[in-house]
Design a protein around this motif. Structure first.
Motif, PDB file in Angstrom:
ATOM      1  N   GLU A 280       0.835  -1.210   0.000  1.00  0.00           N
ATOM      2  CA  GLU A 280       0.000   0.000   0.000  1.00  0.00           C
ATOM      3  C   GLU A 280       0.869   1.259   0.000  1.00  0.00           C
ATOM      4  OE1 GLU A 280      -3.236   0.349  -0.523  1.00  0.00           O
ATOM      5  OE2 GLU A 280      -2.933  -1.799  -0.928  1.00  0.00           O
TER       6      GLU A 280
ATOM      7  N   HIS B 162       2.203   1.953  -3.425  1.00  0.00           N
ATOM      8  CA  HIS B 162       1.140   2.581  -4.238  1.00  0.00           C
ATOM      9  C   HIS B 162       1.034   4.068  -3.928  1.00  0.00           C
ATOM     10  CE1 HIS B 162      -0.603  -0.744  -6.365  1.00  0.00           C
ATOM     11  NE2 HIS B 162      -0.822  -1.444  -5.264  1.00  0.00           N
ATOM     12  N   LYS B 163       1.063   4.366  -2.625  1.00  0.00           N
ATOM     13  CA  LYS B 163       0.886   5.744  -2.200  1.00  0.00           C
ATOM     14  C   LYS B 163       2.050   6.619  -2.681  1.00  0.00           C
ATOM     15  CE  LYS B 163      -0.340   8.389   1.902  1.00  0.00           C
ATOM     16  NZ  LYS B 163      -0.223   8.465   3.340  1.00  0.00           N
TER      17      LYS B 163
ATOM     18  N   HIS C  91       3.982   6.192  -5.259  1.00  0.00           N
ATOM     19  CA  HIS C  91       3.866   6.466  -6.701  1.00  0.00           C
ATOM     20  C   HIS C  91       2.771   7.496  -6.976  1.00  0.00           C
ATOM     21  CE1 HIS C  91       6.201   2.627  -7.841  1.00  0.00           C
ATOM     22  NE2 HIS C  91       6.898   3.668  -8.221  1.00  0.00           N
ATOM     23  N   ALA C  92       1.665   7.377  -6.245  1.00  0.00           N
ATOM     24  CA  ALA C  92       0.574   8.348  -6.439  1.00  0.00           C
ATOM     25  C   ALA C  92       1.015   9.757  -6.051  1.00  0.00           C
ATOM     26  CB  ALA C  92      -0.646   7.925  -5.612  1.00  0.00           C
ATOM     27  N   GLU C  93       1.951   9.858  -5.088  1.00  0.00           N
ATOM     28  CA  GLU C  93       2.438  11.169  -4.630  1.00  0.00           C
ATOM     29  C   GLU C  93       3.577  11.696  -5.500  1.00  0.00           C
ATOM     30  OE1 GLU C  93       1.508  13.077  -1.974  1.00  0.00           O
ATOM     31  OE2 GLU C  93       0.016  11.732  -1.067  1.00  0.00           O
ATOM     32  N   GLY C  94       3.947  10.952  -6.517  1.00  0.00           N
ATOM     33  CA  GLY C  94       4.995  11.421  -7.426  1.00  0.00           C
ATOM     34  C   GLY C  94       6.402  11.036  -7.022  1.00  0.00           C
ATOM     35  N   TYR C  95       6.539  10.077  -6.113  1.00  0.00           N
ATOM     36  CA  TYR C  95       7.858   9.604  -5.677  1.00  0.00           C
ATOM     37  C   TYR C  95       8.336   8.457  -6.573  1.00  0.00           C
ATOM     38  CZ  TYR C  95       7.703  12.032  -1.145  1.00  0.00           C
ATOM     39  OH  TYR C  95       7.676  12.973  -0.155  1.00  0.00           O
TER      40      TYR C  95
ATOM     41  N   ALA D 250       1.728  -3.271  -8.123  1.00  0.00           N
ATOM     42  CA  ALA D 250       2.781  -2.413  -7.567  1.00  0.00           C
ATOM     43  C   ALA D 250       4.131  -2.778  -8.185  1.00  0.00           C
ATOM     44  CB  ALA D 250       2.849  -2.573  -6.051  1.00  0.00           C
TER      45      ALA D 250
END
Ligand SMILES: [Mg+2]
Length: 327
Positions: free
Chosen positions: A171, A174-175, A177-181, A218
């Protein structure tokens, strides 16, 4: 038009070496080398080699090196593709060069060449100091340790069937990548260096981990591992001590490749050495993930903090406690 002064300064700044080759060099070769051996002896690393040094592997060039060829060294250049890295520079009075060189350095004769280096001396320090990395859209990275962070720890695991993901970290990936990391894995694998796991076994465990992540939609953008371990005689254990955490080598490799914004990056590890390495590499946020050895690791980190007053970290019991953005 190319600024040779800047290219030479960039090369030095990036750790590159200027490489010259003796075979079929011009008769006045020593005169060409003279400005480098004199004015720049302390400033510009250069070396003179034979073609056979590259072909035999006795001397290895790096990606930041400048390899110089003179007109007349066509035969030296031929067949070197598999043996030299770096940028190839062709030195000639005219405007033509072989197709396999990267840059043409047009210079009348050795006196024009010497004049160039003399003019470089007074400006060299400022070219180095004012060095700017190429414009890049730097992004932060979530760095993860492997064992007891991404997968449950099975000491010296060589069995892909024993690979089990830690769901909350999936999780977290996923987070991130969603935050642009970016997401990177940096893992000490001394089992390879100790001869306890073969390279093939490591590969299978690694690929199983990535397959399980893929099943969850992921992925990890970059994976680096260190097989070094002190006092081991297996070749994999002897080499590249600088990669093993708490040294910063693996972080540096990821940083160089992905152009990481280290200050805004995050490290999650279950060992003190994970966080010590991350701090030394300039990572802004360090998290110590729960594990059975938590108390011992905290003790080590307190000692580390005594010598590194700016070091801070947060011990967490759930991956959900990690916040994106600096601590
Ligand atoms: Mg671990």
């Amino acid at each position: 038009m190319k600024s040779w002064a800047q290219l030479v300064a960039d090369t030095v700044r990036m750790g590159g070496v200027l490489v010259f080759i003796k075979d079929q060099a011009p008769q006045d070769f020593q005169q060409w080398l003279e400005p480098l051996s004199q004015s720049f002896a302390m400033k510009i690393p250069f070396t003179v080699r034979n073609k056979s040094d590259f072909v035999s592997g006795r001397y290895q060039t790096g990606i930041h090196d400048l390899i110089f060829f003179f007109e007349g060294q066509e035969a030296v250049l031929a067949g070197l593709d598999a043996h030299v890295q770096g940028q190839r520079v062709w030195i000639a009075p005219g405007n033509t060069s072989p197709a396999t060189v990267d840059y043409l350095w047009t210079t009348e004769d050795v006196s024009a060449w010497v004049a160039f280096w003399s003019s470089l001396v007074p400006q060299f320090d400022s070219l180095i100091e004012n060095w700017n990395s190429p414009e890049m859209d730097h992004a932060p990275c979530l760095f993860l340790d492997r064992d007891d962070v991404v997968v449950k720890n099975v000491p010296y695991n060589k069995d892909p069937h024993q690979v089990e993901l830690i769901p909350e970290v999936v999780e977290l990936i996923h987070k991130a990548h969603a935050e642009g990391y970016w997401v990177a894995l940096v893992t000490n694998q001394s089992g390879i260096g100790r001869g306890r796991i073969s390279w093939q076994e490591y590969k299978q465990v690694h690929q199983r981990m990535l397959k399980l992540l893929a099943n969850e939609g992921a992925w990890i953008d970059e994976c680096v591992w260190s097989s070094y371990i002190e006092n081991e005689s297996v070749p994999e254990g002897r080499l590249l001590a600088g990669l093993r955490k708490p040294r910063v080598g693996m972080f540096q490799m990821v940083k160089d490749k992905l152009k990481i914004d280290m200050k805004n990056s995050i490290m999650v590890g279950d060992s003190a050495t994970d966080l010590m390495a991350a701090y030394s590499a300039g990572i802004g946020s360090c998290y110590l993930f729960r594990s059975e050895k938590l108390d011992k690791e905290r003790e080590t980190l307190e000692k580390f903090r005594a010598e590194n007053s700016k070091f801070s970290y947060q011990a967490i019991s759930a991956a959900a406690d990690i916040s994106f953005g600096r601590l």
